[in-house]
Write a protein that holds these residues in place. Structure first.
Motif, PDB file in Angstrom:
ATOM      1  N   GLY A 121       0.790  -1.224   0.000  1.00  0.00           N
ATOM      2  CA  GLY A 121       0.000   0.000   0.000  1.00  0.00           C
ATOM      3  C   GLY A 121       0.824   1.276   0.000  1.00  0.00           C
ATOM      4  N   PHE A 122       2.147   1.158   0.090  1.00  0.00           N
ATOM      5  CA  PHE A 122       3.023   2.331  -0.009  1.00  0.00           C
ATOM      6  C   PHE A 122       3.390   2.639  -1.468  1.00  0.00           C
ATOM      7  CE2 PHE A 122       4.983   1.216   4.410  1.00  0.00           C
ATOM      8  CZ  PHE A 122       3.857   1.713   5.031  1.00  0.00           C
ATOM      9  N   MET A 123       2.861   1.866  -2.404  1.00  0.00           N
ATOM     10  CA  MET A 123       3.272   1.986  -3.803  1.00  0.00           C
ATOM     11  C   MET A 123       3.003   3.372  -4.383  1.00  0.00           C
ATOM     12  SD  MET A 123       2.356  -0.468  -7.054  1.00  0.00           S
ATOM     13  CE  MET A 123       0.577  -0.371  -6.799  1.00  0.00           C
ATOM     14  N   ASN A 124       1.764   3.820  -4.370  1.00  0.00           N
ATOM     15  CA  ASN A 124       1.449   5.128  -4.957  1.00  0.00           C
ATOM     16  C   ASN A 124       2.096   6.281  -4.196  1.00  0.00           C
ATOM     17  OD1 ASN A 124      -0.004   4.077  -7.111  1.00  0.00           O
ATOM     18  ND2 ASN A 124      -1.923   4.045  -5.972  1.00  0.00           N
ATOM     19  N   PRO A 125       2.106   6.257  -2.847  1.00  0.00           N
ATOM     20  CA  PRO A 125       2.834   7.303  -2.126  1.00  0.00           C
ATOM     21  C   PRO A 125       4.317   7.353  -2.488  1.00  0.00           C
ATOM     22  CG  PRO A 125       1.333   6.188  -0.638  1.00  0.00           C
ATOM     23  CD  PRO A 125       1.308   5.418  -1.923  1.00  0.00           C
ATOM     24  N   THR A 126       4.922   6.201  -2.727  1.00  0.00           N
ATOM     25  CA  THR A 126       6.335   6.177  -3.117  1.00  0.00           C
ATOM     26  C   THR A 126       6.535   6.811  -4.486  1.00  0.00           C
ATOM     27  OG1 THR A 126       6.710   4.159  -1.820  1.00  0.00           O
ATOM     28  CG2 THR A 126       8.329   4.669  -3.522  1.00  0.00           C
ATOM     29  N   ILE A 127       5.687   6.459  -5.427  1.00  0.00           N
ATOM     30  CA  ILE A 127       5.786   7.020  -6.783  1.00  0.00           C
ATOM     31  C   ILE A 127       5.605   8.535  -6.758  1.00  0.00           C
ATOM     32  CG2 ILE A 127       4.649   7.111  -9.027  1.00  0.00           C
ATOM     33  CD1 ILE A 127       6.385   4.646  -8.710  1.00  0.00           C
TER      34      ILE A 127
ATOM     35  N   HIS B 183      10.688   0.052  -3.507  1.00  0.00           N
ATOM     36  CA  HIS B 183       9.376  -0.285  -2.938  1.00  0.00           C
ATOM     37  C   HIS B 183       9.168  -1.793  -2.954  1.00  0.00           C
ATOM     38  CE1 HIS B 183       4.899  -0.967  -3.430  1.00  0.00           C
ATOM     39  NE2 HIS B 183       5.056  -0.550  -2.185  1.00  0.00           N
ATOM     40  N   ALA B 184       8.815  -2.349  -1.799  1.00  0.00           N
ATOM     41  CA  ALA B 184       8.626  -3.797  -1.665  1.00  0.00           C
ATOM     42  C   ALA B 184       7.227  -4.219  -2.075  1.00  0.00           C
ATOM     43  CB  ALA B 184       8.892  -4.236  -0.231  1.00  0.00           C
ATOM     44  N   THR B 185       7.154  -5.216  -2.933  1.00  0.00           N
ATOM     45  CA  THR B 185       5.962  -5.981  -3.356  1.00  0.00           C
ATOM     46  C   THR B 185       5.081  -5.279  -4.372  1.00  0.00           C
ATOM     47  OG1 THR B 185       4.342  -5.337  -1.637  1.00  0.00           O
ATOM     48  CG2 THR B 185       5.913  -7.073  -1.067  1.00  0.00           C
ATOM     49  N   GLY B 186       5.449  -4.076  -4.813  1.00  0.00           N
ATOM     50  CA  GLY B 186       4.629  -3.374  -5.789  1.00  0.00           C
ATOM     51  C   GLY B 186       5.062  -3.652  -7.222  1.00  0.00           C
ATOM     52  N   TYR B 187       4.460  -2.910  -8.169  1.00  0.00           N
ATOM     53  CA  TYR B 187       4.761  -3.134  -9.582  1.00  0.00           C
ATOM     54  C   TYR B 187       5.018  -1.844 -10.353  1.00  0.00           C
ATOM     55  CZ  TYR B 187      -0.264  -2.127  -9.806  1.00  0.00           C
ATOM     56  OH  TYR B 187      -1.498  -1.554  -9.660  1.00  0.00           O
ATOM     57  N   LYS B 188       4.962  -0.683  -9.685  1.00  0.00           N
ATOM     58  CA  LYS B 188       5.197   0.583 -10.377  1.00  0.00           C
ATOM     59  C   LYS B 188       6.644   1.029 -10.179  1.00  0.00           C
ATOM     60  CE  LYS B 188       0.437   2.287 -10.127  1.00  0.00           C
ATOM     61  NZ  LYS B 188      -0.462   3.389  -9.679  1.00  0.00           N
ATOM     62  N   ARG B 189       7.306   1.346 -11.297  1.00  0.00           N
ATOM     63  CA  ARG B 189       8.691   1.781 -11.252  1.00  0.00           C
ATOM     64  C   ARG B 189       8.853   3.076 -12.043  1.00  0.00           C
ATOM     65  NH1 ARG B 189       8.231  -3.427 -11.530  1.00  0.00           N
ATOM     66  NH2 ARG B 189       8.089  -3.488 -13.794  1.00  0.00           N
ATOM     67  N   SER B 190       9.979   3.743 -11.807  1.00  0.00           N
ATOM     68  CA  SER B 190      10.318   4.942 -12.580  1.00  0.00           C
ATOM     69  C   SER B 190      11.831   5.078 -12.589  1.00  0.00           C
ATOM     70  CB  SER B 190       9.655   6.188 -11.970  1.00  0.00           C
ATOM     71  OG  SER B 190      10.252   6.513 -10.734  1.00  0.00           O
ATOM     72  N   LYS B 191      12.338   6.207 -13.056  1.00  0.00           N
ATOM     73  CA  LYS B 191      13.786   6.389 -13.175  1.00  0.00           C
ATOM     74  C   LYS B 191      14.505   6.286 -11.834  1.00  0.00           C
ATOM     75  CE  LYS B 191      13.700   9.228 -17.366  1.00  0.00           C
ATOM     76  NZ  LYS B 191      14.030  10.553 -17.958  1.00  0.00           N
ATOM     77  N   ASN B 192      13.804   6.616 -10.746  1.00  0.00           N
ATOM     78  CA  ASN B 192      14.446   6.533  -9.428  1.00  0.00           C
ATOM     79  C   ASN B 192      13.665   5.643  -8.460  1.00  0.00           C
ATOM     80  OD1 ASN B 192      12.392   8.529  -9.347  1.00  0.00           O
ATOM     81  ND2 ASN B 192      13.310   9.537  -7.583  1.00  0.00           N
ATOM     82  N   VAL B 193      12.873   4.717  -9.011  1.00  0.00           N
ATOM     83  CA  VAL B 193      12.111   3.767  -8.182  1.00  0.00           C
ATOM     84  C   VAL B 193      12.286   2.346  -8.697  1.00  0.00           C
ATOM     85  CG1 VAL B 193       9.864   3.099  -7.245  1.00  0.00           C
ATOM     86  CG2 VAL B 193      10.359   5.519  -7.677  1.00  0.00           C
ATOM     87  N   SER B 194      12.806   1.473  -7.835  1.00  0.00           N
ATOM     88  CA  SER B 194      12.846   0.036  -8.102  1.00  0.00           C
ATOM     89  C   SER B 194      11.761  -0.663  -7.290  1.00  0.00           C
ATOM     90  CB  SER B 194      14.203  -0.555  -7.701  1.00  0.00           C
ATOM     91  OG  SER B 194      15.130  -0.502  -8.756  1.00  0.00           O
ATOM     92  N   THR B 195      11.447  -1.874  -7.684  1.00  0.00           N
ATOM     93  CA  THR B 195      10.566  -2.727  -6.891  1.00  0.00           C
ATOM     94  C   THR B 195      11.329  -3.988  -6.504  1.00  0.00           C
ATOM     95  OG1 THR B 195       9.660  -3.574  -8.976  1.00  0.00           O
ATOM     96  CG2 THR B 195       8.360  -1.925  -7.801  1.00  0.00           C
TER      97      THR B 195
ATOM     98  N   ALA C 204      28.339   3.135  -5.388  1.00  0.00           N
ATOM     99  CA  ALA C 204      29.196   3.018  -6.572  1.00  0.00           C
ATOM    100  C   ALA C 204      28.621   3.745  -7.787  1.00  0.00           C
ATOM    101  CB  ALA C 204      29.403   1.548  -6.905  1.00  0.00           C
ATOM    102  N   ASN C 205      27.481   4.420  -7.585  1.00  0.00           N
ATOM    103  CA  ASN C 205      26.799   5.122  -8.688  1.00  0.00           C
ATOM    104  C   ASN C 205      26.432   4.174  -9.835  1.00  0.00           C
ATOM    105  OD1 ASN C 205      26.835   7.795  -7.591  1.00  0.00           O
ATOM    106  ND2 ASN C 205      29.024   7.894  -8.073  1.00  0.00           N
ATOM    107  N   SER C 206      26.127   2.917  -9.496  1.00  0.00           N
ATOM    108  CA  SER C 206      25.762   1.945 -10.524  1.00  0.00           C
ATOM    109  C   SER C 206      24.313   1.477 -10.392  1.00  0.00           C
ATOM    110  CB  SER C 206      26.696   0.732 -10.448  1.00  0.00           C
ATOM    111  OG  SER C 206      26.574   0.069  -9.194  1.00  0.00           O
ATOM    112  N   TRP C 207      23.565   2.070  -9.447  1.00  0.00           N
ATOM    113  CA  TRP C 207      22.176   1.646  -9.227  1.00  0.00           C
ATOM    114  C   TRP C 207      21.317   1.991 -10.439  1.00  0.00           C
ATOM    115  CZ3 TRP C 207      17.441   4.001  -9.328  1.00  0.00           C
ATOM    116  CH2 TRP C 207      16.364   3.293  -8.750  1.00  0.00           C
ATOM    117  N   LYS C 208      20.465   1.056 -10.835  1.00  0.00           N
ATOM    118  CA  LYS C 208      19.484   1.271 -11.900  1.00  0.00           C
ATOM    119  C   LYS C 208      18.157   0.670 -11.450  1.00  0.00           C
ATOM    120  CE  LYS C 208      22.827   1.114 -15.712  1.00  0.00           C
ATOM    121  NZ  LYS C 208      23.235   0.403 -16.959  1.00  0.00           N
TER     122      LYS C 208
END
Length: 358
Positions: A98-104, A117-129, A270-274
């Motif tokens: 339930g933190f998915m939309n607030p995180t985005i 964000h744990a267990t969600g499905y929405k990602r962006s340039k600075n958001v992983s799941t 290491a500035n390698s996060w994607k």
């Protein structure tokens, strides 16, 4: 979620996470965590916090961490996440669906902050799941439950009707059905992640209906404690719950988050996060079967270890066709195995489950 718990979390967020700071070269990386329950739930939030502690120790003075517990899903979560970002946190882990939309929303406002964000499905340039393959542990749980039940009725305490929970109910039933063609599963929805009173009531309601194996998708040991009192068996959720029900406890499926948290922070440093959609399970040792009760019959203990090994090696996948849903519709063709994207969208009960999704 009790109001006084949220007040305490909100007060912490407001009074301790204040004005943004600019990070000097010698300052530690600031990493924040947002938990839906208390760190003392002995389940989901507890194990996330154990991962936080291990990660911080791993990096020594290079990393400092903050956590906020008992954060309700929704608008309150957005305020807490925003405050963490404003106060100079470089990485923020938000640990409930339930933190998915607030995180985005927060990520759009703070493009230089790394969000996971744990267990969600929405990602962006600075958001992983990131998510655990909990269905692997559930399948093993189902096998053990199907072999152990004497009434042929097993029970599942379900939190919210989201794909993760539906997927895991199916996996339990598939595992049980693979060893016991007569098994039935009864489901009680409690619409909470953590409420020991509700969880205990749900366990008792299931036991009143003839259930003699209790499984749960909630975070307190209350269902196991209830099972212990009534001479019924159960399986621990998220952490090792053996101490709460030494007789009733069959084993626990433990979530081990530290490896993912360490890897993520290493990449940020290491500035390698994607951004990615990370799934971890038995193969990565992020999901583990722990504290198998030595009193279980030898054939059950063997089945637990052998099933775990087959899933871990990739020899077996619980969601491989042919498979129908409980309306008779084919949902997985013969020879097909669901990929991660498809697994993330499971919103059907498998054939044989006599229930409807709320």
């Amino acid at each position: 979620m009790k109001l006084n718990k949220w007040i305490s979390a909100a007060a912490f967020a407001v009074t301790t996470l204040i004005a943004p700071v600019s990070m000097a070269a010698d300052e530690p990386l600031k990493v924040g965590f947002v938990y839906v329950g208390p760190v003392g739930d002995h389940g989901w939030s507890y194990e996330h916090d154990q991962g936080r502690i291990e990660m911080e120790q791993h990096f020594g003075g290079k990393v400092s961490t903050t956590f906020v517990e008992n954060v309700p899903e929704g608008a309150d979560a957005e305020r807490v996440i925003t405050q963490l970002a404003k106060s100079g946190h470089d990485v923020i882990f938000t640990t409930s669906f339930g933190f998915m939309n607030p995180t985005i929303k927060a990520a759009k406002r703070f493009p230089k902050v790394t969000f996971e964000h744990a267990t969600g499905y929405k990602r962006s340039k600075n958001v992983s799941t990131y998510v655990l393959r909990t269905y692997e542990g559930r399948y093993v749980s189902g096998v053990a439950a199907g072999m152990t039940t004497k009434t042929n009725v097993i029970g599942y305490i379900a939190s919210f009707p989201i794909p993760e929970v539906i997927r895991d109910i199916n996996s339990v039933y598939l595992g049980a059905k693979s060893v016991n063609p007569d098994v039935q599963i009864k489901i009680v929805w409690v619409n909470t992640w953590y409420d020991p009173g509700k969880e205990a009531d749900a366990a008792n309601a299931l036991m009143d209906q003839g259930v003699d194996i209790i499984l749960q998708h909630t975070d307190s040991p209350a269902p196991l404690i209830a099972a212990e009192k009534r001479g019924v068996m159960g399986i621990g959720q998220a952490s090792d719950m053996s101490q709460f029900a030494p007789t009733a406890h069959m084993f626990s499926v433990r979530d081990v988050w530290a490896p993912h948290y360490i890897r993520t922070v290493e990449e940020v440093l290491a500035n390698s996060w994607k951004p990615e959609d990370y799934w971890g399970g038995f193969a990565e040792n992020i999901l583990q079967i722990v504290s198998v009760n030595p009193a279980l019959p030898d054939d059950v203990k063997t089945a637990i270890s052998e099933t775990e090994a087959k899933i871990k090696s990739g020899e077996f996948h619980p969601f491989t066709g042919p498979m129908k849903d409980n309306s008779g519709k084919e949902v997985i063709p013969a020879g097909k195995t669901l990929n991660d994207q498809e697994l993330a969208g499971v919103m059907w009960y498998v054939e044989g489950i006599d229930a409807t999704i709320p």
